[in-house]
Write a protein that holds these residues in place. Structure first.
Motif, PDB file in Angstrom:
ATOM      1  N   ILE A   8      43.850  32.820  24.770  1.00  0.00           N
ATOM      2  CA  ILE A   8      42.987  32.399  25.873  1.00  0.00           C
ATOM      3  C   ILE A   8      43.614  32.805  27.210  1.00  0.00           C
ATOM      4  CG2 ILE A   8      42.064  30.386  27.089  1.00  0.00           C
ATOM      5  CD1 ILE A   8      41.651  29.109  24.326  1.00  0.00           C
ATOM      6  N   ASP A   9      44.938  32.624  27.355  1.00  0.00           N
ATOM      7  CA  ASP A   9      45.627  33.052  28.567  1.00  0.00           C
ATOM      8  C   ASP A   9      45.429  34.548  28.801  1.00  0.00           C
ATOM      9  OD1 ASP A   9      46.648  30.488  29.054  1.00  0.00           O
ATOM     10  OD2 ASP A   9      48.482  30.911  27.903  1.00  0.00           O
ATOM     11  N   ASN A  10      45.517  35.338  27.742  1.00  0.00           N
ATOM     12  CA  ASN A  10      45.330  36.789  27.850  1.00  0.00           C
ATOM     13  C   ASN A  10      43.909  37.137  28.288  1.00  0.00           C
ATOM     14  OD1 ASN A  10      47.973  37.264  27.063  1.00  0.00           O
ATOM     15  ND2 ASN A  10      47.429  37.432  24.896  1.00  0.00           N
ATOM     16  N   LYS A  11      42.914  36.438  27.732  1.00  0.00           N
ATOM     17  CA  LYS A  11      41.521  36.692  28.112  1.00  0.00           C
ATOM     18  C   LYS A  11      41.284  36.320  29.570  1.00  0.00           C
ATOM     19  CE  LYS A  11      39.441  36.306  23.567  1.00  0.00           C
ATOM     20  NZ  LYS A  11      38.479  35.615  22.718  1.00  0.00           N
ATOM     21  N   LYS A  12      41.832  35.181  30.002  1.00  0.00           N
ATOM     22  CA  LYS A  12      41.679  34.767  31.389  1.00  0.00           C
ATOM     23  C   LYS A  12      42.296  35.791  32.333  1.00  0.00           C
ATOM     24  CE  LYS A  12      41.475  29.747  30.807  1.00  0.00           C
ATOM     25  NZ  LYS A  12      42.174  28.483  31.096  1.00  0.00           N
ATOM     26  N   ALA A  13      43.483  36.271  32.006  1.00  0.00           N
ATOM     27  CA  ALA A  13      44.152  37.268  32.843  1.00  0.00           C
ATOM     28  C   ALA A  13      43.345  38.569  32.909  1.00  0.00           C
ATOM     29  CB  ALA A  13      45.559  37.541  32.311  1.00  0.00           C
ATOM     30  N   ALA A  14      42.795  38.994  31.783  1.00  0.00           N
ATOM     31  CA  ALA A  14      42.008  40.223  31.740  1.00  0.00           C
ATOM     32  C   ALA A  14      40.731  40.114  32.576  1.00  0.00           C
ATOM     33  CB  ALA A  14      41.662  40.578  30.298  1.00  0.00           C
ATOM     34  N   TYR A  17      40.454  35.538  35.935  1.00  0.00           N
ATOM     35  CA  TYR A  17      40.061  34.136  36.053  1.00  0.00           C
ATOM     36  C   TYR A  17      40.903  33.426  37.101  1.00  0.00           C
ATOM     37  CZ  TYR A  17      39.564  29.220  34.752  1.00  0.00           C
ATOM     38  OH  TYR A  17      39.366  27.875  34.769  1.00  0.00           O
ATOM     39  N   LEU A  18      40.245  32.637  37.938  1.00  0.00           N
ATOM     40  CA  LEU A  18      40.919  31.786  38.919  1.00  0.00           C
ATOM     41  C   LEU A  18      40.406  30.370  38.755  1.00  0.00           C
ATOM     42  CD1 LEU A  18      40.553  33.991  42.112  1.00  0.00           C
ATOM     43  CD2 LEU A  18      42.587  33.723  40.705  1.00  0.00           C
ATOM     44  N   ASN A  19      41.309  29.388  38.741  1.00  0.00           N
ATOM     45  CA  ASN A  19      40.845  28.012  38.672  1.00  0.00           C
ATOM     46  C   ASN A  19      40.410  27.563  40.069  1.00  0.00           C
ATOM     47  OD1 ASN A  19      43.060  26.910  40.134  1.00  0.00           O
ATOM     48  ND2 ASN A  19      44.285  26.866  38.274  1.00  0.00           N
ATOM     49  N   ALA A  20      39.887  26.364  40.177  1.00  0.00           N
ATOM     50  CA  ALA A  20      39.312  25.882  41.436  1.00  0.00           C
ATOM     51  C   ALA A  20      40.329  25.882  42.577  1.00  0.00           C
ATOM     52  CB  ALA A  20      38.724  24.495  41.246  1.00  0.00           C
ATOM     53  N   ASN A  21      41.589  25.635  42.300  1.00  0.00           N
ATOM     54  CA  ASN A  21      42.600  25.614  43.352  1.00  0.00           C
ATOM     55  C   ASN A  21      43.010  26.999  43.813  1.00  0.00           C
ATOM     56  OD1 ASN A  21      42.739  22.805  43.392  1.00  0.00           O
ATOM     57  ND2 ASN A  21      44.198  22.785  41.704  1.00  0.00           N
ATOM     58  N   GLN A  22      42.693  28.024  43.053  1.00  0.00           N
ATOM     59  CA  GLN A  22      43.075  29.383  43.398  1.00  0.00           C
ATOM     60  C   GLN A  22      41.969  30.150  44.117  1.00  0.00           C
ATOM     61  OE1 GLN A  22      43.960  30.332  39.290  1.00  0.00           O
ATOM     62  NE2 GLN A  22      46.119  30.593  39.798  1.00  0.00           N
ATOM     63  N   ARG A  23      40.718  29.717  43.963  1.00  0.00           N
ATOM     64  CA  ARG A  23      39.591  30.421  44.579  1.00  0.00           C
ATOM     65  C   ARG A  23      39.544  30.147  46.074  1.00  0.00           C
ATOM     66  NH1 ARG A  23      36.898  28.576  39.728  1.00  0.00           N
ATOM     67  NH2 ARG A  23      36.240  26.719  40.809  1.00  0.00           N
TER      68      ARG A  23
END
Length: 75
Positions: A8-14, A17-23
Motif C-alpha cells: 500500500i505504501d508503494n502504491k501511495k508513493a507511485a 498520494y498526500l494526506n490531509a496535512n500534506q496537501r
C-alpha cells in the motif's frame, strides 16, 4: 527506528498520494489564520485569509497558497 514499506505504501508513493496535512490548503498557508469567534449569526468561517480579507474553511485552497516559512531554516 526501522520503517516498513508495504504494498500500500508503494502504491501511495507511485500515485503521489498526500494526506490531509500534506496537501496545500488554508490551514497550512502563511496567509491563513484561525479567526476569533464573534458570536454573530453569520460567524461561520473558522479561518480567515489575511491576503484576501475574507472568511474561509481550513480545507479551502486557492492559487495564492504560500507555505509558511520554516523556523530555523536557512536560505
Amino acid at each position: 527506528m526501522v520503517f516498513r514499506t508495504t504494498p500500500i505504501d508503494n502504491k501511495k508513493a507511485a500515485m503521489g498520494y498526500l494526506n490531509a496535512n500534506q496537501r496545500p490548503c488554508c490551514r497550512n498557508c502563511s496567509h491563513g489564520e484561525q479567526a476569533p469567534r464573534s458570536g454573530a449569526y453569520n460567524d461561520v468561517y473558522p479561518w480567515r485569509c489575511t491576503l484576501g480579507g475574507f472568511g474561509v474553511t481550513a480545507q479551502a485552497v486557492c492559487k495564492e497558497h504560500k507555505a509558511p516559512e520554516r523556523k530555523g531554516a536557512t536560505a
